[in-house]
Design a protein around this motif. Structure first.
Motif, PDB file in Angstrom:
ATOM      1  N   GLN A  20       3.670  23.053  -6.718  1.00 53.38           N
ATOM      2  CA  GLN A  20       2.481  22.918  -7.563  1.00 53.38           C
ATOM      3  C   GLN A  20       2.116  24.231  -8.239  1.00 53.38           C
ATOM      4  O   GLN A  20       1.666  24.234  -9.386  1.00 53.38           O
ATOM      5  CB  GLN A  20       1.303  22.377  -6.751  1.00 53.38           C
ATOM      6  CG  GLN A  20       1.424  20.919  -6.414  1.00 53.38           C
ATOM      7  CD  GLN A  20       1.633  20.049  -7.642  1.00 53.38           C
ATOM      8  OE1 GLN A  20       0.961  20.208  -8.663  1.00 53.38           O
ATOM      9  NE2 GLN A  20       2.574  19.130  -7.555  1.00 53.38           N
ATOM     10  N   ASN A  24       1.858  24.333 -12.174  1.00 49.07           N
ATOM     11  CA  ASN A  24       0.532  24.666 -12.707  1.00 49.07           C
ATOM     12  C   ASN A  24       0.331  26.172 -12.687  1.00 49.07           C
ATOM     13  O   ASN A  24      -0.216  26.722 -11.729  1.00 49.07           O
ATOM     14  CB  ASN A  24      -0.552  23.982 -11.877  1.00 49.07           C
ATOM     15  CG  ASN A  24      -0.406  22.489 -11.885  1.00 49.07           C
ATOM     16  OD1 ASN A  24      -0.746  21.838 -12.852  1.00 49.07           O
ATOM     17  ND2 ASN A  24       0.124  21.935 -10.807  1.00 49.07           N
ATOM     18  N   LEU A  32      -5.676  23.663  -6.730  1.00 46.68           N
ATOM     19  CA  LEU A  32      -4.525  23.379  -5.893  1.00 46.68           C
ATOM     20  C   LEU A  32      -4.897  22.386  -4.793  1.00 46.68           C
ATOM     21  O   LEU A  32      -4.186  21.405  -4.548  1.00 46.68           O
ATOM     22  CB  LEU A  32      -3.971  24.679  -5.300  1.00 46.68           C
ATOM     23  CG  LEU A  32      -2.734  24.580  -4.427  1.00 46.68           C
ATOM     24  CD1 LEU A  32      -1.570  23.953  -5.172  1.00 46.68           C
ATOM     25  CD2 LEU A  32      -2.357  25.963  -3.915  1.00 46.68           C
ATOM     26  N   ILE A  35      -5.280  18.903  -6.272  1.00 51.21           N
ATOM     27  CA  ILE A  35      -4.005  18.277  -6.642  1.00 51.21           C
ATOM     28  C   ILE A  35      -3.252  17.764  -5.417  1.00 51.21           C
ATOM     29  O   ILE A  35      -2.732  16.652  -5.425  1.00 51.21           O
ATOM     30  CB  ILE A  35      -3.123  19.256  -7.443  1.00 51.21           C
ATOM     31  CG1 ILE A  35      -3.720  19.478  -8.826  1.00 51.21           C
ATOM     32  CG2 ILE A  35      -1.695  18.738  -7.564  1.00 51.21           C
ATOM     33  CD1 ILE A  35      -3.041  20.564  -9.625  1.00 51.21           C
ATOM     34  N   ILE A  36      -3.195  18.583  -4.370  1.00 47.98           N
ATOM     35  CA  ILE A  36      -2.413  18.159  -3.190  1.00 47.98           C
ATOM     36  C   ILE A  36      -3.265  17.410  -2.173  1.00 47.98           C
ATOM     37  O   ILE A  36      -2.779  17.040  -1.116  1.00 47.98           O
ATOM     38  CB  ILE A  36      -1.661  19.341  -2.539  1.00 47.98           C
ATOM     39  CG1 ILE A  36      -2.624  20.376  -1.954  1.00 47.98           C
ATOM     40  CG2 ILE A  36      -0.702  19.973  -3.527  1.00 47.98           C
ATOM     41  CD1 ILE A  36      -1.926  21.454  -1.160  1.00 47.98           C
TER      42      ILE A  36
END
Length: 82
Positions: A20, A24, A32, A35-36
């Motif tokens: 990631q 990104n 972060l 997203i995860i």
């Protein structure tokens, strides 16, 4: 799947973080974590370990001195094609 990462001394979860960060550019810890889908405190632990291994570098956000950006280090590129 873990055996794929053992030569690099990282976990699959750490690989997701590295991937990631690669996708990104200049991503913040909060973004972060979003997203995860992990708690920001857990992301901090993952990032700290990756930074200790010199796989990423933490830099200060010039617009907010309390925030950080994460940048991948050059030696990570081999890991991203696993």
């Amino acid at each position: 799947m873990t055996h794929k990462f053992s030569p690099y001394n990282i976990t699959p979860e750490q690989w997701v973080v590295l991937n990631q960060i690669h996708i990104n550019k200049n991503i913040s810890q909060k973004k972060l974590a979003d997203i995860i889908q992990k708690d920001p405190n857990n992301v901090k632990v993952l990032v700290d370990k990756l930074e200790q291994k010199a796989l990423i570098k933490r830099t200060t956000n010039p617009n907010d001195k309390r925030a950080f950006f994460y940048l991948q280090q050059i030696k990570v590129s081999n890991l991203l094609i696993l």
